[in-house]
Motif scaffolding. Sequence first.
Motif, PDB file in Angstrom:
ATOM      1  N   GLY A 115       2.452   6.931  -5.251  1.00  0.00           N
ATOM      2  CA  GLY A 115       2.367   5.576  -5.789  1.00  0.00           C
ATOM      3  C   GLY A 115       2.262   5.567  -7.298  1.00  0.00           C
ATOM      4  O   GLY A 115       2.931   4.778  -7.977  1.00  0.00           O
ATOM      5  N   GLU A 116       1.410   6.433  -7.845  1.00  0.00           N
ATOM      6  CA  GLU A 116       1.248   6.483  -9.297  1.00  0.00           C
ATOM      7  C   GLU A 116       2.522   6.933  -9.995  1.00  0.00           C
ATOM      8  O   GLU A 116       2.894   6.388 -11.041  1.00  0.00           O
ATOM      9  CB  GLU A 116       0.098   7.427  -9.659  1.00  0.00           C
ATOM     10  N   ARG A 117       3.186   7.927  -9.437  1.00  0.00           N
ATOM     11  CA  ARG A 117       4.353   8.510 -10.104  1.00  0.00           C
ATOM     12  C   ARG A 117       5.604   7.662  -9.981  1.00  0.00           C
ATOM     13  O   ARG A 117       6.371   7.553 -10.937  1.00  0.00           O
ATOM     14  CB  ARG A 117       4.646   9.895  -9.524  1.00  0.00           C
ATOM     15  N   PHE A 118       5.835   7.082  -8.812  1.00  0.00           N
ATOM     16  CA  PHE A 118       7.128   6.463  -8.550  1.00  0.00           C
ATOM     17  C   PHE A 118       7.051   4.980  -8.193  1.00  0.00           C
ATOM     18  O   PHE A 118       7.837   4.178  -8.703  1.00  0.00           O
ATOM     19  CB  PHE A 118       7.851   7.217  -7.425  1.00  0.00           C
ATOM     20  N   ALA A 162       4.447   2.564  -8.413  1.00  0.00           N
ATOM     21  CA  ALA A 162       3.850   1.623  -9.362  1.00  0.00           C
ATOM     22  C   ALA A 162       4.788   1.292 -10.530  1.00  0.00           C
ATOM     23  O   ALA A 162       4.935   0.107 -10.881  1.00  0.00           O
ATOM     24  CB  ALA A 162       2.517   2.161  -9.868  1.00  0.00           C
ATOM     25  N   PRO A 163       5.442   2.278 -11.164  1.00  0.00           N
ATOM     26  CA  PRO A 163       6.369   1.913 -12.244  1.00  0.00           C
ATOM     27  C   PRO A 163       7.492   0.989 -11.783  1.00  0.00           C
ATOM     28  O   PRO A 163       7.878   0.058 -12.500  1.00  0.00           O
ATOM     29  CB  PRO A 163       6.909   3.273 -12.714  1.00  0.00           C
ATOM     30  N   ALA A 164       8.019   1.238 -10.575  1.00  0.00           N
ATOM     31  CA  ALA A 164       9.084   0.381 -10.050  1.00  0.00           C
ATOM     32  C   ALA A 164       8.551  -1.020  -9.751  1.00  0.00           C
ATOM     33  O   ALA A 164       9.207  -2.024 -10.051  1.00  0.00           O
ATOM     34  CB  ALA A 164       9.690   1.002  -8.797  1.00  0.00           C
ATOM     35  N   VAL A 165       7.360  -1.089  -9.173  1.00  0.00           N
ATOM     36  CA  VAL A 165       6.746  -2.384  -8.866  1.00  0.00           C
ATOM     37  C   VAL A 165       6.472  -3.163 -10.154  1.00  0.00           C
ATOM     38  O   VAL A 165       6.671  -4.383 -10.224  1.00  0.00           O
ATOM     39  CB  VAL A 165       5.459  -2.182  -8.050  1.00  0.00           C
ATOM     40  N   ASN A 166       6.039  -2.467 -11.184  1.00  0.00           N
ATOM     41  CA  ASN A 166       5.752  -3.136 -12.452  1.00  0.00           C
ATOM     42  C   ASN A 166       7.020  -3.739 -13.063  1.00  0.00           C
ATOM     43  O   ASN A 166       6.987  -4.840 -13.630  1.00  0.00           O
ATOM     44  CB  ASN A 166       5.115  -2.151 -13.433  1.00  0.00           C
ATOM     45  N   ARG A 167       8.125  -3.030 -12.958  1.00  0.00           N
ATOM     46  CA  ARG A 167       9.383  -3.583 -13.467  1.00  0.00           C
ATOM     47  C   ARG A 167       9.791  -4.825 -12.676  1.00  0.00           C
ATOM     48  O   ARG A 167      10.290  -5.805 -13.234  1.00  0.00           O
ATOM     49  CB  ARG A 167      10.492  -2.523 -13.399  1.00  0.00           C
ATOM     50  N   LEU A 204       5.767 -14.293  -8.804  1.00  0.00           N
ATOM     51  CA  LEU A 204       5.240 -13.429  -7.752  1.00  0.00           C
ATOM     52  C   LEU A 204       3.959 -12.747  -8.210  1.00  0.00           C
ATOM     53  O   LEU A 204       3.887 -12.200  -9.311  1.00  0.00           O
ATOM     54  CB  LEU A 204       6.279 -12.361  -7.388  1.00  0.00           C
ATOM     55  N   SER A 205       2.930 -12.778  -7.362  1.00  0.00           N
ATOM     56  CA  SER A 205       1.701 -12.009  -7.577  1.00  0.00           C
ATOM     57  C   SER A 205       1.750 -10.770  -6.685  1.00  0.00           C
ATOM     58  O   SER A 205       2.186 -10.850  -5.536  1.00  0.00           O
ATOM     59  CB  SER A 205       0.464 -12.846  -7.228  1.00  0.00           C
ATOM     60  N   ILE A 206       1.307  -9.638  -7.223  1.00  0.00           N
ATOM     61  CA  ILE A 206       1.396  -8.379  -6.484  1.00  0.00           C
ATOM     62  C   ILE A 206       0.031  -7.709  -6.428  1.00  0.00           C
ATOM     63  O   ILE A 206      -0.673  -7.615  -7.442  1.00  0.00           O
ATOM     64  CB  ILE A 206       2.418  -7.423  -7.145  1.00  0.00           C
ATOM     65  N   GLU A 207      -0.329  -7.262  -5.254  1.00  0.00           N
ATOM     66  CA  GLU A 207      -1.543  -6.462  -5.047  1.00  0.00           C
ATOM     67  C   GLU A 207      -1.108  -5.124  -4.464  1.00  0.00           C
ATOM     68  O   GLU A 207      -0.644  -5.048  -3.328  1.00  0.00           O
ATOM     69  CB  GLU A 207      -2.483  -7.186  -4.091  1.00  0.00           C
ATOM     70  N   LEU A 208      -1.232  -4.053  -5.261  1.00  0.00           N
ATOM     71  CA  LEU A 208      -0.798  -2.719  -4.854  1.00  0.00           C
ATOM     72  C   LEU A 208      -2.019  -1.841  -4.656  1.00  0.00           C
ATOM     73  O   LEU A 208      -2.727  -1.525  -5.608  1.00  0.00           O
ATOM     74  CB  LEU A 208       0.132  -2.113  -5.911  1.00  0.00           C
ATOM     75  N   ASP A 209      -2.280  -1.449  -3.403  1.00  0.00           N
ATOM     76  CA  ASP A 209      -3.404  -0.577  -3.076  1.00  0.00           C
ATOM     77  C   ASP A 209      -2.892   0.851  -2.909  1.00  0.00           C
ATOM     78  O   ASP A 209      -2.063   1.118  -2.030  1.00  0.00           O
ATOM     79  CB  ASP A 209      -4.085  -1.028  -1.776  1.00  0.00           C
ATOM     80  N   LEU A 210      -3.395   1.768  -3.745  1.00  0.00           N
ATOM     81  CA  LEU A 210      -3.042   3.178  -3.622  1.00  0.00           C
ATOM     82  C   LEU A 210      -4.165   3.865  -2.865  1.00  0.00           C
ATOM     83  O   LEU A 210      -5.306   3.929  -3.335  1.00  0.00           O
ATOM     84  CB  LEU A 210      -2.839   3.800  -5.013  1.00  0.00           C
ATOM     85  N   ASP A 211      -3.842   4.358  -1.684  1.00  0.00           N
ATOM     86  CA  ASP A 211      -4.863   4.872  -0.766  1.00  0.00           C
ATOM     87  C   ASP A 211      -4.196   5.887   0.147  1.00  0.00           C
ATOM     88  O   ASP A 211      -3.135   5.613   0.717  1.00  0.00           O
ATOM     89  CB  ASP A 211      -5.426   3.707   0.055  1.00  0.00           C
ATOM     90  N   ASN A 212      -4.808   7.061   0.278  1.00  0.00           N
ATOM     91  CA  ASN A 212      -4.227   8.098   1.139  1.00  0.00           C
ATOM     92  C   ASN A 212      -4.496   7.865   2.621  1.00  0.00           C
ATOM     93  O   ASN A 212      -3.962   8.572   3.470  1.00  0.00           O
ATOM     94  CB  ASN A 212      -4.741   9.477   0.724  1.00  0.00           C
ATOM     95  N   ARG A 213      -5.332   6.881   2.938  1.00  0.00           N
ATOM     96  CA  ARG A 213      -5.539   6.538   4.348  1.00  0.00           C
ATOM     97  C   ARG A 213      -4.339   5.750   4.877  1.00  0.00           C
ATOM     98  O   ARG A 213      -3.698   5.019   4.146  1.00  0.00           O
ATOM     99  CB  ARG A 213      -6.801   5.698   4.515  1.00  0.00           C
ATOM    100  N   LEU A 214      -4.070   5.920   6.166  1.00  0.00           N
ATOM    101  CA  LEU A 214      -2.976   5.191   6.799  1.00  0.00           C
ATOM    102  C   LEU A 214      -3.497   3.813   7.192  1.00  0.00           C
ATOM    103  O   LEU A 214      -4.196   3.661   8.192  1.00  0.00           O
ATOM    104  CB  LEU A 214      -2.471   5.959   8.030  1.00  0.00           C
ATOM    105  N   ARG A 215      -3.168   2.808   6.400  1.00  0.00           N
ATOM    106  CA  ARG A 215      -3.706   1.476   6.619  1.00  0.00           C
ATOM    107  C   ARG A 215      -2.949   0.756   7.742  1.00  0.00           C
ATOM    108  O   ARG A 215      -1.760   0.986   7.963  1.00  0.00           O
ATOM    109  CB  ARG A 215      -3.598   0.651   5.331  1.00  0.00           C
ATOM    110  N   THR A 224       0.846  -1.190   0.000  1.00  0.00           N
ATOM    111  CA  THR A 224       0.000   0.000   0.000  1.00  0.00           C
ATOM    112  C   THR A 224       0.879   1.238   0.000  1.00  0.00           C
ATOM    113  O   THR A 224       1.998   1.227   0.522  1.00  0.00           O
ATOM    114  CB  THR A 224      -0.952   0.019   1.219  1.00  0.00           C
ATOM    115  N   CYS A 225       0.361   2.312  -0.627  1.00  0.00           N
ATOM    116  CA  CYS A 225       1.091   3.571  -0.748  1.00  0.00           C
ATOM    117  C   CYS A 225       0.075   4.667  -1.025  1.00  0.00           C
ATOM    118  O   CYS A 225      -1.038   4.399  -1.479  1.00  0.00           O
ATOM    119  CB  CYS A 225       2.114   3.477  -1.883  1.00  0.00           C
ATOM    120  N   SER A 226       0.454   5.911  -0.765  1.00  0.00           N
ATOM    121  CA  SER A 226      -0.418   7.031  -1.093  1.00  0.00           C
ATOM    122  C   SER A 226      -0.597   7.119  -2.606  1.00  0.00           C
ATOM    123  O   SER A 226       0.232   6.631  -3.382  1.00  0.00           O
ATOM    124  CB  SER A 226       0.162   8.342  -0.553  1.00  0.00           C
ATOM    125  N   VAL A 227      -1.684   7.772  -3.033  1.00  0.00           N
ATOM    126  CA  VAL A 227      -2.083   7.716  -4.437  1.00  0.00           C
ATOM    127  C   VAL A 227      -1.058   8.374  -5.359  1.00  0.00           C
ATOM    128  O   VAL A 227      -0.528   7.750  -6.282  1.00  0.00           O
ATOM    129  CB  VAL A 227      -3.469   8.357  -4.629  1.00  0.00           C
TER     130      VAL A 227
END
Length: 291
Positions: A104-107, A109-114, A122-133, A98-101
């Motif tokens: 996460g979108e700018r930096f 997610a691209p790194a995770v995709n690579r 590996l399976s990846i679930e990336l939640d972009l959320d501004n709440r502190l989970r 999880t990461c802030s939106v």
Amino acid sequence: MSSRWDGIDEFTAVAEQASFSTAAKRLGLSTSAVSREIARLEDRLQTRLLNRTTRRVELTDAGRDFLARCRRLIDERDEALAAVQPDDSAPRGLLRMTCSVSYGERFVAPAVNRFARDHAELSIELDLDNRLRDLVGDGYDLAIRFGHLTDSRLIARRLASRRLILCAAPAYLARRGAPRDLSELPVHDLLTGSSEHWRFSEAGRETSFRPQGRWRCNSGAAVLDAAIQGLGLCQLPDFYVTEPLRAGVLTALLTEHRPPDEGVWAVHPHRRHVPPKVRLMIDHLRASLAA
């Protein structure tokens, strides 16, 4: 013959997600398979763990106590498996992050995709959320967070830094003037975002200011646009405003009161042995974000 482990992962996922379908997606199973395993688990225990309705799933009192024990069992199982895996073992299984939106979108997610491209098991679930989970309660393996960290259940590794910058458009400054010190901030139009406080440095000490204004949005991109259009002052991380400052559409203010750079941290639940999927992802993110 059923194993004593059968249904435990399924029950824990459903309890944490409050949804059979979401839990099934997380585990890579069908909803019917998850439901079947939990029903068998309840039959073995002779205890109802979940109350199911057409709209939601709730834990029973027994289920709530059992969930805490299941989480400890799963953590200890995963630690035991990680302890005997060689350091160069390939990451596999499911990695929940999880990461802030915006960051996460700018930096991230691209790194995770690579990383995902290079590790097919590996399976990846990336939640972009501004709440502190809650990483432990919500079952996340890894989070990207900023600034000061207080949760003692988490281990943190610094990945990069970010700088907070106070700025405004030249048109606004021509109309209202620039603040000469922190005491003048309350008389200005202030554009507030998701942060409740702006941070500054004064006389060598960190200080905070609670902005009040007629405009607020929890999107950093929207705050940036409002500032560029001359609606007021904003304080945003450097990755939002570096280009507008360079282009002259925004002007940095009170630079002598700029706070120390914030840390960008990878945090994960405290474990004696960090799974390879978590350790290798952190190494990858550190190299990517530093670049």
